[in-house]
Design a protein around this motif. Structure first.
Motif: not given
Length: 370
Positions: A190-204, A303-316
Motif C-alpha cells: 500500500v502506497s501514499l504520495g504527496l506530489e507537486e504538479e506545479d511550482r509555486n502554485f499552492d500549498y495543497i 478551462t482557465f482564466a487569463a491569470d491561470g486560475t482554474a474555472l471549470t471542467t467542460v465536457s464535450t
C-alpha cells in the motif's frame, strides 16, 4: 710498531667503518597492497562496492534509435537518445538506503525555421523557412532516494500505470514527490504520495494512493489521485493475468470525475471513463508479440482564466479509440528491437488526420542497453 701490528689495526678500523655504514643502511618500504574492486551480489547482478565503503553501485543506461511516422507527417521522424543511470545502495538500521539518478540526452536532428538569403532579383536580404541545424535536449528523468519504505525526489507519479502496448494511455508523468510504501507481505503493498504538479502554485499537493497485489497468477494494481485545482479525482485499475506460461492478459479501466493533472489525454484533459485490453504472447525466448486496444468515452478539459486560475471542467461528450500491435525481438543480449503500429479514430480528432479520418502511426525502435 711492527708491520704485524699495523695490519691488525687497519683491519679493525675497516671493520668499525663497515659496521657503522651497515647501521645506516636504507630500508626500502614495501608497496601498500592494492584494493581491488569487490563484487556486490546483495542487490543483484552488476553491483560492485565503491572502494573504501560498504555502498554498492551499479552503472547502466542505453542508446536508442527510433524512426517514427504519422499519416500527417511529411517524412520520417528520427530520434537518438542516450540514458545514463547510477544506482547506489547500502544497508542501514532502517533498511536499504537507495540513491538513483537517470539522465537523458536526446537529438531529433535539424528542423525547419526562418533563414535569411539574398534575393537574386532585388539584391535585398529576404527570409524563408529552411534548415536550422542541430536540435538536442537534456533532462533529468529520475533523481530520488529511498530509505525503507520512504521515497523522496523526482519519479513517476504514483498514479503511473498503463498497458504493455504503445497505443494506450494511463495518465500521469514525472513529478517531484514524497511517498511511502508499506509492504504488508504476501505480495501486498500500500502506497501514499504527496506530489507537486506545479511550482509555486499552492500549498495543497496532489494526493495519490495505490494498492498492489502480486501473486503467482499475476497482479492487480488500484490507483487513486485527487487534484485540488478543480477539486476532482481520478481512479484506475490494471490487472495482469498469466493465462499460460506464454500468454499474459492485461486489462485497464479508468474513471475521471473531471479535469485533473492525471488526464488520460494530457494534463487537465481527459475522459470520463476508459477501458482497454492487451494480449501479450511470448513466442520464444527472443520473440514476443502483442495486440490490444483502448476506448475513451466522454472527453472533457479544464478551462482557465487569463491569470491561470482554474474555472471549470467542460465536457464535450466526444469518444475516441485506438488499437495497436507490437513486435518485440531480442537481436542479441542487451540489443532489442520493437516495431509498433497503431490505428486510431474518433469524434474529438485526437487520433484523426488533417481530413478528420482515422490515421495510422507507429515506430521502429532499437534499444542497446548496458
Amino acid at each position: 710498531m711492527n708491520i704485524k701490528s699495523l695490519l691488525l689495526g687497519s683491519a679493525a678500523a675497516l671493520l668499525a667503518v663497515s659496521g657503522a655504514r651497515a647501521a645506516d643502511a636504507v630500508v626500502v618500504a614495501e608497496p601498500e597492497p592494492m584494493e581491488y574492486v569487490r563484487i556486490c551480489d546483495v542487490y543483484g547482478a552488476g553491483f560492485y562496492y565503491i572502494p573504501g565503503t560498504e555502498t554498492c553501485l551499479k552503472v547502466g543506461g542505453l542508446v536508442r534509435y527510433e524512426i517514427a511516422f504519422d499519416d500527417d507527417d511529411d517524412g520520417w521522424k528520427k530520434e537518438t537518445r542516450a540514458r545514463v543511470n547510477l544506482d547506489a545502495r547500502s544497508e542501514t538500521e532502517y533498511g536499504t538506503f537507495r540513491r538513483f539518478i537517470e539522465l537523458e540526452y536526446s537529438n531529433n536532428g535539424g528542423s525547419t525555421g526562418e533563414t535569411f538569403f539574398i534575393d537574386p532579383d532585388t539584391g535585398l536580404i529576404d527570409s524563408s523557412g529552411g534548415y536550422t541545424g542541430d536540435s538536442s535536449t537534456t533532462k533529468i528523468r529520475y533523481a530520488f532516494f529511498e530509505l525503507g519504505g520512504l521515497m523522496v525526489g523526482r519519479n513517476d507519479t504514483l498514479f503511473d500505470g498503463d498497458l504493455g502496448g504503445e497505443f494506450d494511455s494511463g495518465g500521469g508523468d514525472f513529478v517531484n514527490q514524497i511517498r511511502y510504501t508499506f509492504d504488508a507481505g504476501n505480495g501486498i503493498a500500500v502506497s501514499l504520495g504527496l506530489e507537486e504538479e506545479d511550482r509555486n502554485f499552492d500549498y495543497i499537493p496532489l494526493i495519490t494512493g495505490k494498492v498492489s497485489v502480486s501473486q503467482g497468477w499475476g497482479s492487480v494494481d488500484l490507483f487513486a489521485g485527487y487534484d485540488d485545482r478543480f477539486e476532482e479525482f481520478a481512479l484506475k485499475g490494471i490487472a495482469r493475468i498469466k493465462a499460460t506460461d506464454a500468454l499474459t492478459v492485461e486489462l485497464l479501466a479508468a474513471y475521471e470525475s473531471g479535469a485533473t493533472w492525471f488526464g488520460l489525454e494530457d494534463f487537465y484533459s481527459g475522459y470520463e471513463w476508459s477501458v482497454g485490453g492487451y494480449l501479450k504472447y511470448q513466442v520464444n525466448e527472443k520473440l514476443r508479440v502483442g495486440f490490444g486496444g483502448q476506448y475513451f468515452a466522454d472527453a472533457h478539459a479544464g478551462t482557465f482564466a487569463a491569470d491561470g486560475t482554474a474555472l471549470t471542467t467542460v465536457s464535450t461528450g466526444l469518444d475516441d479509440w485506438q488499437i495497436g500491435a507490437v513486435i518485440d525481438y531480442t537481436i542479441v543480449e542487451n540489443l532489442n528491437a520493437k516495431l509498433a503500429l497503431n490505428y486510431g479514430d474518433g469524434d474529438s480528432g485526437r487520433f484523426n488526420d488533417v481530413n478528420g479520418d482515422g490515421s495510422f502511426n507507429g515506430f521502429l525502435r532499437l534499444d542497446a542497453s548496458f
